[in-house]
Design a protein around this motif. Structure first.
Motif, PDB file in Angstrom:
ATOM      1  N   GLU A  23     -12.868 -44.917   8.806  1.00 13.72           N
ATOM      2  CA  GLU A  23     -12.539 -45.468   7.497  1.00 13.72           C
ATOM      3  C   GLU A  23     -12.417 -44.340   6.478  1.00 13.72           C
ATOM      4  OE1 GLU A  23     -14.543 -49.932   7.750  1.00 13.72           O
ATOM      5  OE2 GLU A  23     -15.471 -48.400   6.485  1.00 13.72           O
ATOM      6  N   SER A  24     -11.452 -44.468   5.584  1.00 11.95           N
ATOM      7  CA  SER A  24     -11.233 -43.490   4.525  1.00 11.95           C
ATOM      8  C   SER A  24     -11.410 -44.169   3.183  1.00 11.95           C
ATOM      9  CB  SER A  24      -9.833 -42.888   4.621  1.00 11.95           C
ATOM     10  OG  SER A  24      -9.673 -42.223   5.855  1.00 11.95           O
ATOM     11  N   ARG A  54      -5.462 -35.045   4.334  1.00  6.69           N
ATOM     12  CA  ARG A  54      -4.652 -36.095   4.956  1.00  6.69           C
ATOM     13  C   ARG A  54      -5.039 -36.318   6.407  1.00  6.69           C
ATOM     14  NH1 ARG A  54       1.990 -36.593   5.230  1.00  6.69           N
ATOM     15  NH2 ARG A  54       2.034 -38.363   6.670  1.00  6.69           N
ATOM     16  N   TYR A  55      -5.452 -35.262   7.089  1.00  2.00           N
ATOM     17  CA  TYR A  55      -5.720 -35.343   8.528  1.00  2.00           C
ATOM     18  C   TYR A  55      -7.213 -35.224   8.785  1.00  2.00           C
ATOM     19  CZ  TYR A  55      -0.729 -34.436   8.624  1.00  2.00           C
ATOM     20  OH  TYR A  55       0.608 -34.503   8.421  1.00  2.00           O
ATOM     21  N   ALA A  56      -7.706 -36.021   9.721  1.00  2.00           N
ATOM     22  CA  ALA A  56      -9.123 -36.012  10.092  1.00  2.00           C
ATOM     23  C   ALA A  56      -9.242 -35.773  11.588  1.00  2.00           C
ATOM     24  CB  ALA A  56      -9.801 -37.332   9.719  1.00  2.00           C
ATOM     25  N   GLY A  57     -10.148 -34.883  11.970  1.00  2.30           N
ATOM     26  CA  GLY A  57     -10.394 -34.601  13.386  1.00  2.30           C
ATOM     27  C   GLY A  57     -11.670 -35.267  13.846  1.00  2.30           C
ATOM     28  N   ARG A  58     -11.658 -35.724  15.076  1.00  3.22           N
ATOM     29  CA  ARG A  58     -12.829 -36.356  15.669  1.00  3.22           C
ATOM     30  C   ARG A  58     -12.728 -36.267  17.177  1.00  3.22           C
ATOM     31  NH1 ARG A  58     -12.804 -42.476  16.892  1.00  3.22           N
ATOM     32  NH2 ARG A  58     -13.646 -41.486  18.722  1.00  3.22           N
ATOM     33  N   ALA A  59     -13.855 -36.387  17.831  1.00 10.24           N
ATOM     34  CA  ALA A  59     -13.867 -36.334  19.296  1.00 10.24           C
ATOM     35  C   ALA A  59     -13.463 -37.683  19.850  1.00 10.24           C
ATOM     36  CB  ALA A  59     -15.242 -35.950  19.808  1.00 10.24           C
ATOM     37  N   VAL A  66      -6.693 -35.498  16.371  1.00 12.59           N
ATOM     38  CA  VAL A  66      -6.434 -35.315  14.948  1.00 12.59           C
ATOM     39  C   VAL A  66      -5.568 -36.485  14.496  1.00 12.59           C
ATOM     40  CG1 VAL A  66      -5.464 -33.818  13.178  1.00 12.59           C
ATOM     41  CG2 VAL A  66      -6.598 -32.817  15.151  1.00 12.59           C
ATOM     42  N   TRP A  67      -6.076 -37.235  13.503  1.00 13.28           N
ATOM     43  CA  TRP A  67      -5.427 -38.466  13.051  1.00 13.28           C
ATOM     44  C   TRP A  67      -4.803 -38.269  11.670  1.00 13.28           C
ATOM     45  CZ3 TRP A  67      -5.424 -43.035  15.926  1.00 13.28           C
ATOM     46  CH2 TRP A  67      -6.255 -43.045  17.060  1.00 13.28           C
ATOM     47  N   ASP A  68      -3.663 -38.885  11.464  1.00 21.90           N
ATOM     48  CA  ASP A  68      -3.051 -38.973  10.147  1.00 21.90           C
ATOM     49  C   ASP A  68      -3.627 -40.207   9.462  1.00 21.90           C
ATOM     50  OD1 ASP A  68      -1.468 -39.325   7.915  1.00 21.90           O
ATOM     51  OD2 ASP A  68       0.353 -38.620   8.907  1.00 21.90           O
ATOM     52  N   ARG A  69      -4.368 -39.988   8.368  1.00 25.77           N
ATOM     53  CA  ARG A  69      -5.048 -41.119   7.721  1.00 25.77           C
ATOM     54  C   ARG A  69      -4.055 -42.092   7.090  1.00 25.77           C
ATOM     55  NH1 ARG A  69      -8.267 -40.731   3.573  1.00 25.77           N
ATOM     56  NH2 ARG A  69      -7.049 -39.081   2.618  1.00 25.77           N
TER      57      ARG A  69
END
Length: 1116
Positions: free
Chosen positions: A563-564, A214-219, A227-230
């Protein structure tokens, strides 16, 4: 066609002033007429010039002859010299005083300083997402250079008439004078957070709150990790870094931690539950390019651009060892679960195998002709796939030699003879691998074939999901190729079907088919599933297989979009469906022009595809309007319309209320490089690549379709020149017009008659930017030759030439109502200067790549800048005074710290530089830790001497005399001196322990060994002390064994250490046995299997149930 601003700049040299250099600018007094005519040439020194009339007691900074009275000397701002000696003053590599003397003893070989940075290449077409940042006041940190991006002052003045001799310069008066001659500078706060995309960053799924996928990390913003909630498209966590930019990410196997690699070579491990940084590793000297945890999460391996690989102990928070062998940057690192092995790949075309038990490289694959950009392990680590700069994915079979040997074979023959089934590959292997130690072979690696990608460019990212069932890769395009990897059971089933089919065909032809002749091809074992087409070029990706059998993919795109996609694997033809899209309202290409509205509230930014209007207080984008490639812009007086100058030579007029394009005019035959509003606000002037300067006026016109009048632009005059016009500026009184030309000169013309007045020459490369101060006495020019020149506008004489940036000066603007100005360069820095004192005031370090432009608010309180690092940054002037002496001191401290980090690693005596080494590196923190240990030992010596003296006094007096307690020991709770040394020793970071002991002089080692003996006798911190003891014995072996006074100490240490370590081992064994007993008891009581993969067992039961249902249906 890139604008002339990107003229290549030589790495050496710099333009000096043309003609004589004067220290004064010859200000005229208020009301003095501007000289007309062009009899006086530029850079002309005139004898007998009149000095301006100054008020008594006012320092005459910038004038040739100062009147008598108390003046503030210029060298006072730079300790030990005149303004010309600024570079030599800044070159001092360490702070003065005892701090410097102690560090001089610890730094064995001081570095010779950093090489001058090379100019960065111009990349005009890179995508970009602009994200404005709010600012907070900056606070000092304990060590210079380790706090949040240090910035300098912006402006406001504090001394109306200069400081009096009795008042120190550190106590500025809280008001702002009108004169700019004497000033107390104020600090500018750094930017806070926004969002920008790093071109080399990695994205990854992170498990947060027990949910995977559910969560994606990125700089973000190159410094922090978001950390984003998709599902919701919201930021749920910010992992804040320092001023270094993020280069790679790696989540831990348990999903509780995230390892982040930075451009300066440091690694920080964050806790995803609290968002706090737990561990910091410093070992690399260049950017970290690869990170990988082992399957238990206890070890972390990192690869870097410095060609070295370091293995870290996460639990002990220390480095284990450094592995050397690659000749270029390391691109990927992989742990093997089955064996204690490590596989690394690099841009040197090599894939190296490392035995971590013996810490040496035992195999090198050389089957690649270009850089190896990615690797992945498949089929339970029995297959390796590599991607390079071509369209092939090479597949290698891994055979563990110990596993295929016959156990009944005699021991003497085990090292001889090839493994069964590998004779046919021997010749091929000899051409594909180089074995440094053939007798120590652990694995056999042979190439079995290649998979051809659809992309023709290099592999950027190559990775598998957590289970190893799916493989994906992408190149520099927008297509992600997804492959399915068959498991051993699926391969066996498919092979059986193929054998049955072959036997059936052979039976019809009455032939016999040997089973060994039927094999599965590589394309049948690794099957293409589908291609995922993203909306823009892909930078990195991650994928995870959900329990429902759905493949979730997250893509980080070059245009600042996440994008997911969901891939339904149960469908006959799987198709990727976009599930969510996370975007921010920023630009998709580099911002080339910025402007502030007259009320300091709105900010205009324009790029290749759109114009955006931002609210400065809320940092929100309030208008977006499509435009052509913008190069310059301005707000029309009234702030209701904006004008954009484009690369195609057009002027576009937009209405902000409706967000529509009102009018488009073909203004120039080439690019419109510059636009300037006239001081009377009735018109503006433009300069273009068609060698023309055009004058425009605002007018109201009536359209046929509308009753109301609208604003329009009317061309009134033209000034034809011999060279392309790069920049135009009005003087504040609108009498003069300055024009920068491609021939490296600046021409000054009278506005009313367009007659030539002055020519400013001296730059070696074209002048890209310039500005005139508020009173019209000074003009500052910035050039591609990296210099800024300050000229007097009355006679055109060059007051001073300043070496401003390490690359081209891209933008320059004066602060309103002052003689301070800001410059922006392609060296990623923004600097503030004093045009009266010719001094560098502060550097705003926030951007990581070329800064294209900046804009100052009319009030002078805000600065906004745009860079190639895909961010807009907003800076605010604070009320914190800035003292130049302190800034210089902090700069010298920072230079010393950098020189310490760049020193060569000292080799342990008796050892040569091999392929292994210590994991850490010497930093200012390790030196300070060694200083604290030295101070503690010195205090211990002093206290023991005092105690001995006290005992003698008590014995002589025949009674107990009170013993004075050291205040430091009293602060620690009246502990003993030896206990104080242990406390100091325990506070040294585990990752810095070896490096701190390495710089510790040997004169302190005997005391440490005696103290260690005492501590181990008491059984305190046995593990830490044994680690330090063994390291000290390693680096000082010769001196310790040669010292007869330490023989008894070593003998005692030998006995006590062995006994204490045995006790600690017994305690650990007892605890392990107790935990296993409790585990069995709980499992037996609750009939539940703990500490096992329940998901895998559930899936197995589900498969068996479906198989039974199919059998029942077949029978029916």
């Amino acid at each position: 066609m890139f604008p002339p601003r990107s003229v290549p700049v030589p790495t050496r040299g710099g333009g000096g002033p043309a003609g004589m250099t004067r220290l004064g600018n010859g200000h005229r007094s208020a009301g003095s007429p501007t000289p007309r005519g062009d009899a006086r040439g530029p850079c002309l020194e005139t004898e007998g010039r009149c000095s301006p009339t100054l008020a008594p007691g006012t320092p005459a900074h910038g004038s040739a002859r100062a009147p008598p009275g108390p003046t503030r000397s210029l060298p006072a701002l730079i300790p030990g010299g005149t303004p010309q000696s600024r570079q030599s003053a800044e070159a001092a590599a360490a702070p003065p005083g005892p701090e410097r003397s102690r560090r001089a003893r610890l730094a064995t070989h001081p570095g010779q300083g950093a090489a001058p940075p090379r100019p960065s290449a111009s990349l005009p077409g890179r995508s970009f997402a602009a994200a404005l940042r709010r600012c907070r006041p900056w606070t000092h940190s304990s060590a210079a250079g380790t706090g949040l991006e240090r910035s300098g002052p912006l402006l406001p003045r504090a001394f109306p008439h200069g400081p009096s001799p009795s008042s120190p310069s550190r106590a500025p008066l809280p008001r702002f004078p009108r004169h700019a001659a004497d000033a107390a500078y104020l600090r500018t706060s750094p930017p806070l957070s926004g969002c920008g995309l790093s071109p080399e960053q990695r994205g990854a799924f992170v498990a947060l709150r027990g949910e995977a996928g559910r969560y994606a990390g990125r700089a973000g913003l190159r410094r922090h990790v978001f950390v984003w909630d998709r599902r919701k498209g919201e930021k749920v966590l910010i992992l804040k870094g320092l001023k270094q930019e993020v280069s790679c990410l790696c989540p831990s196997p348990d999903g509780l931690h995230l390892a982040v690699g930075y451009e300066d070579g440091s690694i920080r491990i964050f806790n995803l539950l609290s968002g706090e940084m737990n561990i910091t590793f410093n070992g690399h000297r260049a950017a970290v390019t690869a990170l990988q945890y082992d399957h238990l999460g206890g070890r972390l391996v990192s690869g870097s651009k410095d060609t070295e690989v370091i293995v870290w102990d996460v639990i002990n928070e220390s480095g284990l060892y450094r592995l050397r062998g690659h000749k270029d940057a390391v691109t990927q690192v992989l742990f093997l679960k089955e064996k204690n092995l490590l596989v690394t790949s690099g841009k040197d075309t090599l894939v190296k195998w490392w035995d971590l038990d013996t810490q040496h490289c035992f195999k090198t694959l050389v089957g690649h002709r270009t850089e190896v950009w990615g690797m992945a392990l498949l089929s339970k680590e029995k297959r390796l796939i590599t991607g390079s700069a071509d369209s092939e994915l090479r597949v290698w079979d891994i055979t563990y030699i110990q596993e295929v040997k016959d156990p009944d074979e005699p021991e003497s023959k085990k090292s001889k003879g090839p493994s069964p089934g590998t004779e046919e590959n021997t010749k091929e292997d000899e051409t594909l691998e180089l074995d440094e130690h053939p007798e120590e072979r652990i694995v056999k690696c042979s190439k079995v074939g290649s998979i051809v990608r659809e992309g023709r460019d290099r592999v950027v990212t190559l990775a598998t999901d957590r289970m190893g069932k799916f493989l994906a890769c992408h190149g520099t395009d927008a297509v992600l190729e997804v492959f399915s990897v068959l498991s051993e059971e699926e391969v066996q089933k498919k092979l059986e079907k193929k054998i049955k089919k072959a036997k059936k065909k052979a039976k019809q032809k009455s032939e016999e088919v040997p089973e060994r002749s039927v094999e599965l091809s590589l394309q049948e074992e690794i099957q293409r599933v589908t291609n995922v087409k993203a909306s823009s070029k892909i930078k990195s990706f991650d994928l995870i297989l959900s329990p429902k059998g759905e493949l979730k993919i997250v893509l980080l795109l070059q245009n600042n979009i996440i994008e997911s996609y969901n891939l339904d694997l149960s469908a006959q033809v799987p198709q990727a469906v976009r599930a969510s899209k996370i975007t921010i309202g920023g630009h998709r290409s580099d911002v080339r022009t910025l402007a502030f509205s007259s009320d300091n509230i709105a900010i205009l930014s324009a790029a290749a595809e759109s114009v955006k209007i931002w609210n400065r207080s809320t940092l929100q984008c309030i208008r977006t309007m499509d435009c052509e490639y913008a190069l310059c812009s301005l707000f029309v007086p009234g702030d209701r319309q904006v004008i954009i100058g484009t690369k195609t030579g057009k002027l576009q007029l937009y209405d902000l209320a409706s967000g529509s394009l009102i009018e488009t005019l073909n203004a120039h035959d080439g690019a419109v490089w510059s636009i300037a509003l006239s001081p009377d606000q009735r018109g503006f002037v433009t300069g273009g690549a068609d060698k023309c300067v055009k004058f425009w006026e605002f007018e109201l016109v009536k359209d046929e379709s509308s009753i109301q009048k609208r604003l329009s632009m009317k061309h009134v005059r033209i000034l034809q020149l011999d060279e392309d016009v790069l920049c135009v500026r009005y003087s504040p009184n609108q009498k003069l017009l300055a024009v920068s030309l491609l021939d490296c000169t600046v021409k000054i013309f009278y506005v009313d008659t367009l007659k030539f007045f002055l020519s400013l020459y001296g730059h070696k490369l074209p002048v890209l930017c310039m500005d005139i101060c508020y009173d019209g006495t000074l003009i500052a020019t910035g050039s591609a030759d990296r210099n800024v020149k300050i000229w007097g506008l009355d006679f055109g004489d060059c007051h001073r030439s300043l070496f401003a940036h390490d690359d081209s000066v891209m933008y320059l603007q004066f602060v309103p109502k002052s003689h301070l100005f800001f410059t922006a360069g392609k060296d990623s820095k923004i600097k503030q200067w004093d045009a009266d004192k010719f001094e560098h005031i502060q550097t705003l370090e926030g951007h990581h790549q070329e800064v294209w432009c900046l804009a100052l608010s009319p009030s002078g309180d805000y600065v906004v800048s745009a860079s190639h690092d895909k961010s807009l940054r907003l800076w605010e002037r604070t009320r914190e005074p800035l003292i130049l002496e302190e800034e210089r001191e902090m700069q010298r401290e920072a230079e010393y710290e950098e020189s310490v980090a760049k020193e060569e690693q000292p080799v342990v005596p008796g050892e040569t530089q091999g392929e292994t080494g210590l994991a850490g590196k010497k930093t200012i923190e390790t030196i300070k830790a060694a200083e604290r240990i030295m101070e503690a030992i010195e205090l211990y010596r002093e206290e023991m001497a005092k105690l001995k003296e006290h005992n003698a006094i008590c014995k002589a007096a025949g009674k107990e005399v009170p013993f004075p307690v050291n205040p430091i020991l009293r602060a620690f709770g009246n502990i003993t001196p030896s206990a104080y040394v242990l406390e100091v020793f325990k506070k040294v970071k585990s990752s810095e322990l070896e490096e701190s002991l390495l710089v510790l002089p040997f004169s302190y080692v005997p005391d440490l060994l005696r103290l260690f003996n005492e501590y181990i006798h008491l059984g305190s911190d046995v593990e830490l002390l044994c680690r330090a003891l063994l390291f000290l014995l390693k680096i000082h072996f010769g001196q310790i064994t040669g010292n007869h006074m330490l023989v008894t100490v070593i003998e005692d240490l030998k006995k006590t250490t062995i006994s204490r370590v045995s006790e600690a081992r017994d305690v650990l064994g007892f605890n392990m046995a107790g935990l296993q007993f409790l585990k069995r008891e709980i499992e037996a009581k609750d009939e539940v299997t703990f500490f096992a993969d329940a998901t895998e067992r559930f899936e197995e039961k589900k498969r068996k149930r479906k198989k039974k249902e199919k059998m029942v249906l077949a029978v029916l």
